[in-house]
Write a protein that holds these residues in place. Structure first.
Motif, PDB file in Angstrom:
ATOM      1  N   ARG A 135       1.079  -1.619  -0.060  1.00  0.00           N
ATOM      2  CA  ARG A 135      -0.544  -0.043  -0.176  1.00  0.00           C
ATOM      3  C   ARG A 135       0.911   1.260  -0.561  1.00  0.00           C
ATOM      4  NH1 ARG A 135      -3.860  -2.542   4.861  1.00  0.00           N
ATOM      5  NH2 ARG A 135      -4.136  -4.415   3.440  1.00  0.00           N
ATOM      6  N   SER A 136       2.221   1.061   0.496  1.00  0.00           N
ATOM      7  CA  SER A 136       2.640   1.957   0.586  1.00  0.00           C
ATOM      8  C   SER A 136       3.661   2.154   0.029  1.00  0.00           C
ATOM      9  CB  SER A 136       3.188   2.475   2.126  1.00  0.00           C
ATOM     10  OG  SER A 136       2.336   2.179   2.538  1.00  0.00           O
ATOM     11  N   PRO A 155      -2.342   4.988   4.266  1.00  0.00           N
ATOM     12  CA  PRO A 155      -3.717   3.283   3.771  1.00  0.00           C
ATOM     13  C   PRO A 155      -5.481   3.838   3.758  1.00  0.00           C
ATOM     14  CG  PRO A 155      -1.506   2.852   4.734  1.00  0.00           C
ATOM     15  CD  PRO A 155      -1.775   4.232   5.140  1.00  0.00           C
ATOM     16  N   ASN A 354      -6.554   3.284  -0.551  1.00  0.00           N
ATOM     17  CA  ASN A 354      -5.105   3.483  -0.521  1.00  0.00           C
ATOM     18  C   ASN A 354      -5.004   4.843  -0.889  1.00  0.00           C
ATOM     19  OD1 ASN A 354      -2.264   3.022   0.638  1.00  0.00           O
ATOM     20  ND2 ASN A 354      -2.936   2.377  -0.967  1.00  0.00           N
ATOM     21  N   SER A 356      -0.854   6.201  -2.234  1.00  0.00           N
ATOM     22  CA  SER A 356       0.504   5.221  -2.005  1.00  0.00           C
ATOM     23  C   SER A 356       1.352   5.729  -1.675  1.00  0.00           C
ATOM     24  CB  SER A 356       0.287   3.922  -2.899  1.00  0.00           C
ATOM     25  OG  SER A 356       0.887   5.207  -3.950  1.00  0.00           O
ATOM     26  N   SER A 397       0.030   4.786  -8.711  1.00  0.00           N
ATOM     27  CA  SER A 397       0.769   3.959  -7.705  1.00  0.00           C
ATOM     28  C   SER A 397       1.778   4.740  -7.226  1.00  0.00           C
ATOM     29  CB  SER A 397       1.637   2.625  -8.147  1.00  0.00           C
ATOM     30  OG  SER A 397       2.207   2.955  -9.795  1.00  0.00           O
TER      31      SER A 397
END
Length: 867
Positions: A135-136, A155, A354, A356, A397
C-alpha cells in the motif's frame, strides 16, 4: 581538612551507583554475524547533502544505513517502533532528520538514524500514518523549502499534513464518500490489519410475542460493493452454546443494490468446529437451529483480507415469518448501536482507497500531488488546502514532479502503465505503448539533471523490470539484469558469476548529488547503478533480512537454517557464509528450512534440515547430507503425503521441530503441527532410526498437535521425550517410553512455543513466563513474572558447563520492536536484560557456543556477543 561525617544513606547511594555501573559494564556488545539479501526491501532514499549516504527499509528488520554508496550496510533501529518499514524521507533543510513510515506508525530521527522516536497519534489505531505492505510506495514528502512541513499518504485513504515536523497533523485530503443513512451499518472487511478474518457479532433475542413454529428463518437488509470475499458465513449461536453456520454467502457481495436476505433452515448446518469440539452434543442436535433458542449472531469474512476489502452495508436484522407481519426486526443501527467486532475489519463511513504516494514540487512547494487507489492522481496548488482529481486512470501507484520543471509530471498506474503531463497536470498522455502489457508499473523517478531523464520500475508477478528513457518517455530501454554479489549474499550460489533478473522492485532512488547514481530496493537482491541505470550490481552486504530458524555449532563451523534461503555454513565464525542448499531454484527444496541436526560420521559432518517447499502442493520433508554439504538429497518416506491444515499455527502444518537423540544421532524425532481431518492423518511426532532417510509416525501422539518449536529429547535418558503444544489441550507432554505413551505434565500455560532440556535433565517450559522443573515435569517453579501479556518466550538456551546460567528471549508475533534478551547466573533467582545494542530485539533462537564463549541470537538477522 575536616573529615566528612559518615552517612549510611550516602554509602548506600554510592554502592547503588557502583552496582549500576558494574551492570552496565557487563552489558554485551552484539556483533553482526550474518549475510545480506534474501528478503524484501521496500524503501530507499539518498542523503540530500552527504554523498554516499543511503537509507533503506525492509519488511521485517527495520532501517539500514550505508555510508559508502551501498557497498556495506548496518541496521540502525534504536527506538524504532516497528520493524516493518515501507517508506523513508529525508529533510533537505535539516539533512540528519529522517522519517520512517512503519507498520506501527511514523518514526522520526534527528541524528541520521542513530535514534528514533514514534511521533504521537500516528499509529494504526490512531491516524494511521503508517507504511504498509502493498500500500505504500513513497508515502512521505518533506517540503524542500520548509522542513517543518511534512505530507504523509495514509492507507486509510487520506493525505495528512504537519507544519511542526510531525508533532501534530491535520487532514489535507480525503475522498468524499456518498451520504448514507445514520441507521446504516457500513462494514469494510479487510485492509485494516494482516489478519485473514474479520467479523462482527450481535446479541439476539427471539420475539416473545411470536411462535417459533411460524418462523421461516433469519434475515437482514444488505447491499455489497461487488468485491467478493473468499468466504463469508453467518453463524447463529443458541442458549445451550451450539453453533450453526450458514452456507457460504460470498456471492451476496455481488448485490450492489439494497435487498432483503432471508436464510432458512436449509441454509444452515451444525458448525464444523463446534461439532469437532463437542462430538457427543453434536450427535443429539438437529441440522438446523431452533430459532427460539438463538442468542447471538456472527457475520464474518475469511480470506486474504490484507489485500482485498469487500464492503457490506446493513440496515436491520430480523426473524422472518410465514404469516403477517412477515418480519420481526430484532436489531437496527444508529448512534451508539455499533456492534462488537474482531479481526481485519473496520466499521464506519466509507473511506477513500489507499493513498500510496505523495510528492511536493521542488521548484514550487505549494504544488502537491498524491497517487490514490480509487481517484487516480489528485493535486493541490495551494499547499494542501484544496484538491482536485486529475484526468488520469483511477488506480495510481506513484507520482513524480521533475525537480527542475514543475510543469512536467510523471505518474504510474499499475497495469495502465506510466503517463506524463507537460502542463502541470491539465492533460495527460500514456508513455506505455512500447512496454509489455503484462507489466504493473510501481514507481517512476525523474533525474534532477533533466526532466527528460526518466526511470521506471515495474513488476510481472515475481519478476522485475527497470527501464530508462533519455527522451522524456518517448522511448524506453530495458536494463533489468544485475550482477550478484556472491560474498555479500551467498544464497542461490549457482547464480553467482552471471547476471540475474531483478525481482519485485519496490522503490527507486536517485542521488541528488550525482544523478547518475541510482539504487533500487527490491526482493532478494537490492542493487546499485553508477551509470544512470545502464548496468546494475547487487549491493547488500550487511543488510541482513534473513529469517533464521536454527543454528548449530560443530568443530569450528556454524550451520544456519533460514526461511526462503536454505541451509548455509560459515567456517570463520560468521565472517563469511556459503550456501549448502538449495544452490538454485528447485521446487523440491526451495522454500522454508526450519530446524537442523548436525553430527559426525566417518569424519564428515552429517547435516539434516527440515523443509517446507514454497510449492504448497509439496508436503514437508527433510534434506540430508552425509558429506558436510557437498551433496544432499531430500527424503519424505513415512511423512504426511499432504500438508495438514486443521489446528495448525499458521494455517498449514510445517516440520518446525527436530530433535536428535544425544546418544545416537541416527535416531531423530520430527514434529509437524496439525490434527487429522477429512481423511488427512495430520501431523504429530515422527521417528527415524536411520538419520532421516525414512520415518514412521509414532503410534501414540500427544493430546494436542499444534506446536511451534516444542520437541526435545532428554540428554540423560533417550527414552524421555517432551512435546510443547499450543491452544486447546496445550501445555507440555512427556513420554518416558520413546513416544509409546504421553502424559500431560504442564498445564500452567497453554501456549508454550518451545521446550528446552538442559544437560542435567532440567526442563524449561516457556509461555508468557518461564517455568522450570527439576523432577521431569512433576513439579514446576515459575522463574519470571512478566506483566506483558502480549509477549511470549520462545528462545531458550543453557550453558552446558554452568547449570545456573540460562538465557531466554521474549518476543511478540507482530513487527513491533518489543522484546528483549535476558540472562540469569543464579538459576533464575535474578535476571538481567542484556538486549543492549542488539538491533533486532526479539530473536526466536538463542544458541551458546561454549568453545568460544559466545551467545548467538537469530530470528531476523544474526548476531553474537561474548558471554
Amino acid at each position: 581538612m575536616t573529615a566528612m561525617p559518615f552517612s549510611p544513606r550516602r554509602l548506600l547511594k554510592a554502592l547503588a551507583l557502583l552496582a549500576v555501573a558494574h551492570a552496565r559494564a557487563e552489558l554485551p556488545h552484539w556483533e553482526w554475524a550474518g549475510w545480506g539479501g534474501g528478503g524484501f526491501y521496500h524503501a530507499a532514499v539518498f542523503h540530500p547533502s552527504r554523498d554516499g549516504v543511503l537509507y533503506m527499509g525492509g519488511d521485517v528488520c527495520g532501517v539500514y544505513k550505508s555510508e559508502d554508496h551501498g557497498r556495506t550496510w548496518r541496521l540502525t533501529n534504536s527506538g524504532l517502533a516497528d520493524y516493518g518499514v515501507y517508506s523513508l524521507a529525508v529533510d533537505r533543510t535539516a539533512p540528519d532528520t529522517v522519517y520512517a513510515a512503519t507498520e506501527g506508525g511514523l518514526c522520526k530521527s534527528a541524528d541520521g538514524g542513530a535514534t528514533w522516536r514514534l511521533l504521537p497519534g500516528t499509529g494504526k489505531r490512531e491516524l494511521r500514518i503508517t507504511g504498509e505492505r502493498g500500500r505504500s510506495v513513497r508515502a512521505l514528502a518533506v517540503d524542500p523549502s520548509d522542513g517543518r512541513v511534512l505530507y504523509a499518504a495514509s492507507p486509510a485513504g487520506k493525505v495528512y499534513k504537519s507544519e511542526d515536523g510531525g508533532e501534530t497533523w491535520r487532514t489535507s485530503y480525503a475522498k468524499l464518500s456518498e451520504e448514507e443513512s445514520p441507521e446504516t451499518l457500513h462494514v469494510q472487511f479487510g485492509k485494516v490489519s494482516q489478519d485473514w478474518f474479520g467479523g462482527f457479532w450481535l446479541p439476539l433475542a427471539f420475539p416473545q410475542e411470536r411462535a417459533t413454529a411460524g418462523c421461516a428463518g433469519f434475515g437482514f437488509s444488505f447491499k455489497g460493493d461487488g468485491t467478493l470475499p473468499q468466504d463469508c458465513f453467518l453463524t447463529l449461536k443458541t442458549d445451550r452454546g451450539a453453533a450453526y453456520r450458514s452456507r457460504n454467502l460470498r456471492d451476496l457481495f455481488r448485490q450492489t443494490r439494497w435487498g432483503d436476505v432471508v436464510l432458512g433452515a436449509q441454509d444452515f448446518a451444525l458448525d464444523p468446529e463446534y461439532a469437532k469440539k463437542n462430538p457427543a452434543a453434536a450427535q443429539s442436535l438437529g441440522a438446523a437451529p431452533d430459532w427460539g433458542s438463538v442468542v447471538r449472531m456472527d457475520f464474518s469474512c475469511v480470506g486474504p483480507l490484507m489485500d482485498t476489502a469487500p464492503v457490506g452495508t446493513f440496515t436491520r436484522f430480523f426473524f422472518a415469518f410465514a404469516d403477517e407481519p412477515r418480519q420481526q426486526v430484532v436489531r437496527t443501527f444508529g448512534p451508539g448501536k455499533s456492534p462488537q467486532h474482531y479481526g481485519n475489519l473496520r466499521i464506519g463511513a466509507a473511506q477513500g482507497g489507499n493513498v500510496s504516494c505523495v510528492a511536493v514540487a521542488q521548484k514550487e512547494p505549494s504544488l502537491v500531488l498524491a497517487a490514490t487507489e480509487d481517484a487516480g492522481l489528485v493535486m493541490s496548488r495551494d499547499a494542501g488546502r484544496t484538491w482536485r482529481e486529475l484526468p488520469t486512470p483511477k488506480r495510481a501507484s506513484s507520482v513524480a514532479v521533475a525537480p527542475g520543471d514543475p510543469n512536467v509530471i510523471y505518474a504510474t498506474f499499475f497495469k495502465d502503465g506510466v503517463w506524463k503531463s507537460e502542463d502541470k497536470g491539465e492533460t495527460w498522455r500514456s508513455l506505455s505503448q512500447a512496454l509489455p502489457r503484462t507489466l504493473s508499473s510501481v514507481e517512476v523517478a525523474v533525474s534532477p539533471a533533466s526532466p527528460d531523464d526518466v526511470y521506471l520500475i515495474a513488476t510481472a508477478d515475481w519478476n522485475g523490470r527497470f527501464y530508462r528513457s533519455s527522451d522524456g518517455g518517448a522511448t524506453w530501454t530495458d536494463a533489468s539484469l544485475l550482477t550478484p554479489d556472491a560474498e555479500a549474499n551467498p544464497t542461490l550460489a549457482n547464480e553467482h558469476g552471471k547476471t540475474t533478473a531483478l525481482s519485485a522492485p519496490k522503490n527507486l532512488a536517485i542521488n541528488p548529488l550525482n544523478p547518475q547514481e541510482l539504487y533500487i530496493a527490491a526482493n532478494w537482491r537490492p542493487c546499485h547503478s553508477a551509470d544512470g541505470g545502464r548496468t546494475w550490481t547487487e549491493r547488500v552486504r550487511g543488510a541482513d533480512i534473513s529469517c533464521i530458524y536454527d543454528l548449530r555449532f560443530h568443530k569450528g563451523r556454524v550451520y544456519a537454517a533460514a526461511m526462503d534461503e536454505g541451509v548455509l555454513v560459515s567456517e570463520d565464525n560468521g565472517a563469511r557464509w556459503r550456501a549448502l542448499w538449495p544452490l538454485q531454484y528447485d521446487t523440491e527444496i526451495a522454500g522454508h528450512h526450519w530446524r537442523l541436526a548436525v553430527s559426525e560420521r566417518d569424519g564428515a559432518d552429517v547435516i539434516v534440515s527440515t523443509c517446507s517447499p514454497w510449492d504448497a502442493q509439496k508436503p514437508g520433508r527433510v534434506v540430508v547430507s552425509a558429506d558436510g554439504g557437498k551433496s544432499f538429497k531430500w527424503f519424505a518416506d513415512g511423512l504426511p503425503a499432504k500438508n495438514p491444515h486443521a489446528n495448525t499455527m499458521w494455517g498449514t502444518g510445517y516440520p518446525r521441530a527436530l530433535a536428535a537423540d544425544p546418544k545416537d544421532p541416527q535416531t531423530l524425532y520430527l514434529g509437524i503441527d496439525g490434527d487429522p481431518s477429512d481423511g488427512n492423518p495430520g501431523g504429530g511426532v515422527f521417528k527415524s532410526v536411520n538419520g532421516g532417510l525414512t520415518w514412521a509416525r509414532l503410534a501414540a501422539q500427544p493430546g494436542s498437535r499444534r506446536m511451534f518449536f516444542g520437541l526435545a529429547v532428554d540428554p540423560t535418558d533417550s527414552q524421555r521425550l517432551y512435546w510443547a503444544a499450543c491452544g486447546e489441550g496445550g501445555g507440555l507432554y512427556r513420554s518416558e517410553d520413546g513416544g509409546a505413551s504421553w502424559q500431560h505434565v504442564f498445564k500452567h500455560e497453554t501456549w508454550p512455543f518451545n521446550v528446552h532440556v538442559a544437560a542435567d535433565g532440567t526442563v524449561y517450559c516457556p509461555g508468557n513466563n518461564l517455568w522450570r522443573s527439576t523432577d521431569r515435569g512433576r513439579n514446576w517453579r515459575k522463574l519470571t513474572d512478566f506483566p506483558f501479556s502480549e509477549r511470549v518466550i520462545v528462545a531458550l538456551e543453557t550453558d552446558p558447563a554452568d547449570a545456573a546460567r540460562l538465557w531466554f528471549a521474549a518476543t511478540t508475533w507482530s513487527n513491533q520492536a518489543q522484546g528483549g534478551v535476558y540472562e540469569t547466573r543464579d538459576s533464575g533467582a535474578t535476571w538481567q536484560e542484556i538486549t543492549a545494542d542488539l538491533p533486532y530485539r526479539k530473536p526466536l533462537v538463542l544458541r551458546y557456543n561454549p568453545s568460544r564463549r559466545e551467545l548467538w541470537a537469530a530470528g531476523v538477522a544474526l548476531f553474537r556477543c561474548r558471554r
